[in-house]
Structures are given as C-alpha cells and as structure tokens.
Motif scaffolding. Structure first.
Motif, PDB file in Angstrom:
ATOM      1  N   GLY A   1      97.559 -17.009  46.193  1.00  0.00           N
ATOM      2  CA  GLY A   1      98.111 -16.409  47.412  1.00  0.00           C
ATOM      3  C   GLY A   1      98.312 -17.459  48.469  1.00  0.00           C
ATOM      4  O   GLY A   1      98.368 -18.654  48.169  1.00  0.00           O
ATOM      5  N   ALA A   2      98.419 -17.026  49.701  1.00  0.00           N
ATOM      6  CA  ALA A   2      98.633 -17.872  50.879  1.00  0.00           C
ATOM      7  C   ALA A   2     100.107 -18.149  51.138  1.00  0.00           C
ATOM      8  O   ALA A   2     100.465 -18.739  52.142  1.00  0.00           O
ATOM      9  N   GLU A   3     100.974 -17.738  50.205  1.00  0.00           N
ATOM     10  CA  GLU A   3     102.412 -17.894  50.419  1.00  0.00           C
ATOM     11  C   GLU A   3     103.124 -16.858  49.556  1.00  0.00           C
ATOM     12  O   GLU A   3     102.538 -16.331  48.591  1.00  0.00           O
ATOM     13  N   ALA A   4     104.378 -16.572  49.917  1.00  0.00           N
ATOM     14  CA  ALA A   4     105.138 -15.583  49.157  1.00  0.00           C
ATOM     15  C   ALA A   4     105.506 -16.153  47.789  1.00  0.00           C
ATOM     16  O   ALA A   4     105.821 -17.327  47.668  1.00  0.00           O
ATOM     17  N   TRP A   5     105.427 -15.322  46.767  1.00  0.00           N
ATOM     18  CA  TRP A   5     105.852 -15.732  45.413  1.00  0.00           C
ATOM     19  C   TRP A   5     106.388 -14.515  44.691  1.00  0.00           C
ATOM     20  O   TRP A   5     105.951 -13.396  44.924  1.00  0.00           O
ATOM     21  N   SER A   6     107.345 -14.775  43.810  1.00  0.00           N
ATOM     22  CA  SER A   6     108.057 -13.656  43.196  1.00  0.00           C
ATOM     23  C   SER A   6     107.418 -13.245  41.864  1.00  0.00           C
ATOM     24  O   SER A   6     106.597 -13.971  41.305  1.00  0.00           O
TER      25      SER A   6
ATOM     26  N   TYR B   1      96.854 -13.082  39.470  1.00  0.00           N
ATOM     27  CA  TYR B   1      96.653 -12.022  40.457  1.00  0.00           C
ATOM     28  C   TYR B   1      96.996 -12.527  41.846  1.00  0.00           C
ATOM     29  O   TYR B   1      96.686 -13.671  42.208  1.00  0.00           O
ATOM     30  N   ASP B   2      97.554 -11.639  42.632  1.00  0.00           N
ATOM     31  CA  ASP B   2      97.938 -11.980  43.999  1.00  0.00           C
ATOM     32  C   ASP B   2      96.762 -11.694  44.945  1.00  0.00           C
ATOM     33  O   ASP B   2      95.992 -10.751  44.711  1.00  0.00           O
ATOM     34  N   ILE B   3      96.639 -12.512  45.961  1.00  0.00           N
ATOM     35  CA  ILE B   3      95.637 -12.262  47.007  1.00  0.00           C
ATOM     36  C   ILE B   3      96.288 -12.588  48.337  1.00  0.00           C
ATOM     37  O   ILE B   3      97.058 -13.530  48.446  1.00  0.00           O
ATOM     38  N   TYR B   4      95.978 -11.763  49.336  1.00  0.00           N
ATOM     39  CA  TYR B   4      96.649 -11.897  50.635  1.00  0.00           C
ATOM     40  C   TYR B   4      95.617 -11.961  51.749  1.00  0.00           C
ATOM     41  O   TYR B   4      94.520 -11.379  51.636  1.00  0.00           O
ATOM     42  N   GLY B   5      95.973 -12.627  52.797  1.00  0.00           N
ATOM     43  CA  GLY B   5      95.115 -12.619  53.977  1.00  0.00           C
ATOM     44  C   GLY B   5      95.669 -13.564  55.013  1.00  0.00           C
ATOM     45  O   GLY B   5      96.659 -14.250  54.766  1.00  0.00           O
ATOM     46  N   LEU B   6      95.070 -13.572  56.167  1.00  0.00           N
ATOM     47  CA  LEU B   6      95.480 -14.501  57.212  1.00  0.00           C
ATOM     48  C   LEU B   6      94.281 -14.875  58.067  1.00  0.00           C
ATOM     49  O   LEU B   6      93.323 -14.105  58.176  1.00  0.00           O
ATOM     50  N   THR B   7      94.351 -16.066  58.602  1.00  0.00           N
ATOM     51  CA  THR B   7      93.249 -16.628  59.375  1.00  0.00           C
ATOM     52  C   THR B   7      92.790 -15.668  60.483  1.00  0.00           C
ATOM     53  O   THR B   7      91.587 -15.475  60.686  1.00  0.00           O
ATOM     54  N   GLU B   8      93.749 -15.072  61.160  1.00  0.00           N
ATOM     55  CA  GLU B   8      93.434 -14.201  62.300  1.00  0.00           C
ATOM     56  C   GLU B   8      92.506 -13.055  61.898  1.00  0.00           C
ATOM     57  O   GLU B   8      91.798 -12.488  62.721  1.00  0.00           O
ATOM     58  N   LEU B   9      92.557 -12.661  60.602  1.00  0.00           N
ATOM     59  CA  LEU B   9      91.748 -11.522  60.141  1.00  0.00           C
ATOM     60  C   LEU B   9      90.648 -11.962  59.196  1.00  0.00           C
ATOM     61  O   LEU B   9      90.183 -11.197  58.378  1.00  0.00           O
TER      62      LEU B   9
ATOM     63  N   GLY C   1     100.790  -4.497  43.330  1.00  0.00           N
ATOM     64  CA  GLY C   1     100.512  -4.443  44.766  1.00  0.00           C
ATOM     65  C   GLY C   1      99.046  -4.718  45.011  1.00  0.00           C
ATOM     66  O   GLY C   1      98.245  -4.725  44.075  1.00  0.00           O
ATOM     67  N   MET C   2      98.713  -4.962  46.274  1.00  0.00           N
ATOM     68  CA  MET C   2      97.350  -5.380  46.604  1.00  0.00           C
ATOM     69  C   MET C   2      96.606  -4.299  47.394  1.00  0.00           C
ATOM     70  O   MET C   2      97.123  -3.780  48.385  1.00  0.00           O
ATOM     71  N   HIS C   3      95.394  -3.989  46.940  1.00  0.00           N
ATOM     72  CA  HIS C   3      94.553  -3.024  47.649  1.00  0.00           C
ATOM     73  C   HIS C   3      94.041  -3.656  48.943  1.00  0.00           C
ATOM     74  O   HIS C   3      93.422  -4.731  48.904  1.00  0.00           O
TER      75      HIS C   3
ATOM     76  N   ARG D   1      99.953  -7.978  64.992  1.00  0.00           N
ATOM     77  CA  ARG D   1     101.256  -8.018  64.302  1.00  0.00           C
ATOM     78  C   ARG D   1     101.336  -9.255  63.417  1.00  0.00           C
ATOM     79  O   ARG D   1     101.359 -10.369  63.923  1.00  0.00           O
ATOM     80  N   THR D   2     101.389  -9.017  62.104  1.00  0.00           N
ATOM     81  CA  THR D   2     101.324 -10.149  61.170  1.00  0.00           C
ATOM     82  C   THR D   2     102.654 -10.861  60.984  1.00  0.00           C
ATOM     83  O   THR D   2     102.686 -11.992  60.529  1.00  0.00           O
ATOM     84  N   ARG D   3     103.762 -10.137  61.251  1.00  0.00           N
ATOM     85  CA  ARG D   3     105.123 -10.646  60.967  1.00  0.00           C
ATOM     86  C   ARG D   3     105.458 -10.572  59.483  1.00  0.00           C
ATOM     87  O   ARG D   3     106.560 -10.920  59.075  1.00  0.00           O
TER      88      ARG D   3
END
Ligand code: DLL
Length: 434
Positions: A213-218, A234-242, A256-258, A301-303
């Motif tokens: 994760g950490a970037e978009a991938w198809s 497996y995909d993983i998502y997150g951002l520093t702010e959270l 999709g990601m839970h 707002r994550t954008r």
C-alpha cells in the motif's frame, strides 16, 4: 478456508454493535477535542455547533471538516489533543505537496495503531509461524514502524530491512525464508523483476503473501506481482494524519479494504460541495478518528477518491469496505478539460502486456495541454524494428483514447530506462506548474 482474525470479536461484531461503539466514542471524542484543541473548538463555534449537538454518528455531518490547509495553519502543535508530556512519538509525511504533516501519538495511540496493522497481517494469513520482512521505509514514514509493530503483535519473526538495497532484500527473503513481504506495490514489482532476472521462479521464492500500500495500484498490477512472486497480494491503506497504515486492509476476498470502524468513522462526500453521499457513491473519503488521543482529527478530508460498501463479505468481517482509491482528487490531472487519473493510464498499459514502468509527462505548448506517456518495453517485446515499435505505440494511443477520451503521445523506451522506486513511485511530471 479457515477464518483468520486478530481480534475476532471486534472484526466480526454486528452492525448494531459497531454503530453503538461509534456513537459512544464519537460523543466522547468531540468533547475531548472541544476541551483540548482550541483550534478546532473555534471552528466548531464558527459553524455554530457545540458538543451537545453531537449525540452519535448520525450527527457527524454537523461538524466542520479539517483539511490539509488546517494542518498547515495549525502546524506544528495546534491540533494536538494531549500535552507534550503524554506524547511519545511523532511520524511525518515526506512533504512533497507542501508542508510536512506531523502527527503525534501517545503510547495508547501506538498500541491501537499496531493492533490495526496486526489485523491486516492476520487477514493476509500471518501467524507467529511467519517470517515477515518489512521493506517499507522506517523513520518518519509510517509504513515501516506501523507494520513492524503489527508484525510483533502477531508474533511473526520480523525482519526490519526498511526500503532500498534490493540485493540485500532478496538475500534476506531467500536466506531467512521470509513468507510475508510488506512494501509499496511499486517496490514489490521491482523486487519481483530483480528476482526474475536472477533466474528465480515463483516456486523458488518462499514468500506466500504481500501487504502492499501507500500508493495507488491497479488490479492488473496486483496480478503481475502475484504471478512473478507466486504470492497473494493484499492491499493496505492509511495515512499519517490518522496514524498510518492499517486504517483499512484487505481480506482473502480481495475486493476492497475493511475500514477499522471501531477506530475510524468513514464518510464519502462530494468533493466540490461537501455534501455527504449515500453508500455506493464515488467521492472523497472523510475520516473521523474516534479513539486517537494525541492527534484527534474530526472529519478529515483525505482527498482520496473511492466508494464504500456494506455488502456482506465472505471473510465474515462486518466492517465497511472501501474500494481501492482510484487516485487522489489532487492527483487528478485535468488535461484539455478532461479529468485523467494516472491509474486509468496504468490499466491500459498493463492490459497491453507492459509492466508498471512508465512516466506521464504533462506540459502546455501553445496554450494547449499535452500528454506524453513514456513506457518501457519489456525485455520480451524489445526490438529495434521501427515499424514494429510504431505499431505498438499506435495500439497504446488507440487504447488510451478509448479509456480517456483524449489523445496522448506514446513513446516506447528501452527496458530499464525508467528509474525504479524503493518507496512511493513518482509517475507524473506536470511541467505546467513550473
Ligand atoms: O502512505 C501510510 C501507509 C504506509 C499506507 C504503508 C499503507 C502502507 P502517507 O505517506 O501519509 O501515509 O500517505 C497517505 O497515500 O492519502 C493515499 O493517497 C495514499 N495511499 C495510502 N495507501 C494507499 C493504498 C501512508 N492502499 C496517502 N492505495 C493516502 C492507494 C494509498 N493509495
């Protein structure tokens, strides 16, 4: 398949239970922020809302948003919810699009963050029998520290290689028989390419799963990585702010990601009007952190642009799922008035048998936007027959036109001529901003 959860009672809780947790924690969090974060209290006052107006999740829409501009304005300490003496760590973004984001953590925040990462590792099949190589960057970037902590919690033997030094990465994977690899998808693709060149076939690579994760991938890139490394990716998502990685993660269904809803409330809004959109609509993802103490962002707002679904998942998890973000609304290119996401271009390239080694160059010539896609030929298709190259380029131009509704220039370049990334790949060079 045997069900695998790190915190089963939470991950498979009923919708009613999840809502009850969210209602209770949100009320408490809004009070915490009102009492401790003057910057946000002022925003609430300006919006005419007080903690008494927020009785639960259904009242969330009343609260003002927090944006990247707020983080910049309140930098560095203005959004902290705890005094310095209670905070034990910061993490930070690379600051490529403006000022760095600095996020704060209490020990409790770190503990919950690592639980979220542990859930992702277990969902990918991790147990205390596994050897987990963490090849995300360590240090200020959240990828390394987050997955490292999660891996410890699961009890995996953790190899903290951090990013870079590809030869050493491969040596550890082979010598220590690593079974789980955590890194950006672009770095996973590069590691796969390097191992293939060394003559390693998928069955000679001990890895069984990757958490990328950490970037978009198809989806196409996922298939490529899975085939070269012989793993499930497996995909993983997150951002520093959270907190960092682990805000959401993929299960074995890979659809999709839970989102860890016991910690984060997700909304999808129209990025232009701020209006909350119904389930299933595509829009900007907004998060409210309901358990974080030191950096308690409300309606951030994550954008990132994606969709949410509550459709039952075969893995048994009940937490809402987000689709793969198709890109960030601020990554979206507007070329001759047409909205273009780099992920759409990637899909066309991978569907045509290219690897994800490309660069998108946007410029403005005589007041007209130009889109130039440079793509590496793979070793198999490499040729110096100009007629053949021309034919391959034309095919991509046609496919890009039908995907984007826009004509692009395509230049095929020699294998290995585009620089590889060890962290987040830089795919777009927009010369119009210079
Ligand atoms: O990238 C945290 C992370 C580390 C996530 C390791 C996953 C794995 P930031 O550097 O603050 O944090 O960047 C956050 O990266 O808003 C998205 O635009 C993008 N992003 C993160 N994960 C994904 C993903 C980390 N799985 C920004 N798919 C986010 C698409 C992602 N984009």
């Amino acid at each position: 398949m045997e069900k695998r959860y790190y915190q089963p009672e939470i991950e498979t809780a009923s919708q009613e239970q999840i809502k009850a947790w969210q209602d209770e924690r949100l009320v408490k969090q809004v009070k915490h922020v009102w009492d401790n974060v003057p910057y946000y209290k002022k925003k609430m006052q300006e919006a005419g809302v007080t903690p008494e107006d927020i009785k639960g999740r259904d009242d969330l829409y009343k609260l003002p948003f927090v944006t990247k501009a707020d983080l910049r304005e309140a930098y560095p300490y203005g959004l902290m919810g705890k005094p310095l003496k209670d905070c034990v760590r910061i993490q930070s973004t690379s600051g490529t699009t403006g000022k760095r984001v600095v996020a704060f953590y209490t020990q409790h925040d770190i503990d919950l963050w690592e639980d979220c990462c542990a859930r992702a590792i277990v969902a990918a099949g991790g147990t205390n029998e596994d050897v987990c190589q963490v090849s995300y960057g360590y240090g200020l970037f959240t990828g390394g520290p987050g997955l490292n902590g999660g891996s410890h919690k699961v009890g995996c033997l953790t190899i903290p290689t951090s990013s870079g030094n590809t030869e050493r990465q491969i040596m550890f994977i082979q010598d220590l028989q690593a079974t789980i690899l955590c890194c950006t998808p672009s770095y996973a693709a590069y590691l796969g390419e390097s191992m293939k060149e060394m003559g390693l076939t998928p069955d000679q690579i001990p890895l069984k799963a990757g958490i990328f994760g950490a970037e978009a991938w198809s989806e196409e890139m996922r298939r490529d990585i899975e085939n070269t490394l012989g793993i499930k990716a497996y995909d993983i998502y997150g951002l520093t702010e959270l907190s960092g990685p682990g805000v959401s993660f993929e299960c074995e269904e890979q659809t999709g990601m839970h989102i860890n809803e016991d910690h984060f409330i997700a909304e999808i809004i129209d990025p232009d009007t701020g209006e909350v959109l119904p389930e299933g609509a595509t829009g900007e993802l907004v998060f409210t952190a309901i358990t974080k103490e030191a950096f308690p962002l409300l309606r951030y707002r994550t954008r990132d642009i994606c969709r949410l679904t509550r459709k039952a998942c075969s893995c048994g998890r009940t937490h809402v799922k987000m689709s793969k973000p198709m890109g960030r609304s601020d990554d979206m290119l507007i070329i001759r008035g047409v909205n273009v996401f780099p992920s759409q271009i990637e899909t066309v390239l991978l569907n045509n048998g290219y690897a994800a080694n490309y660069q998108i160059i946007v410029d403005r010539v005589n007041n007209t936007d130009t889109l130039d896609v440079q793509v590496e030929m793979t070793a198999e298709m490499f040729t110096d027959n100009l007629g053949k190259i021309d034919e391959l380029q034309k095919k991509l131009v046609d496919d890009l036109r039908s995907m984007l509704g826009l004509s692009a220039k395509v230049t095929l370049v020699a294998p290995k001529s585009i620089v590889r990334s060890e962290g987040k790949a830089v795919r777009v060079i927009d010369k119009r901003k210079i």
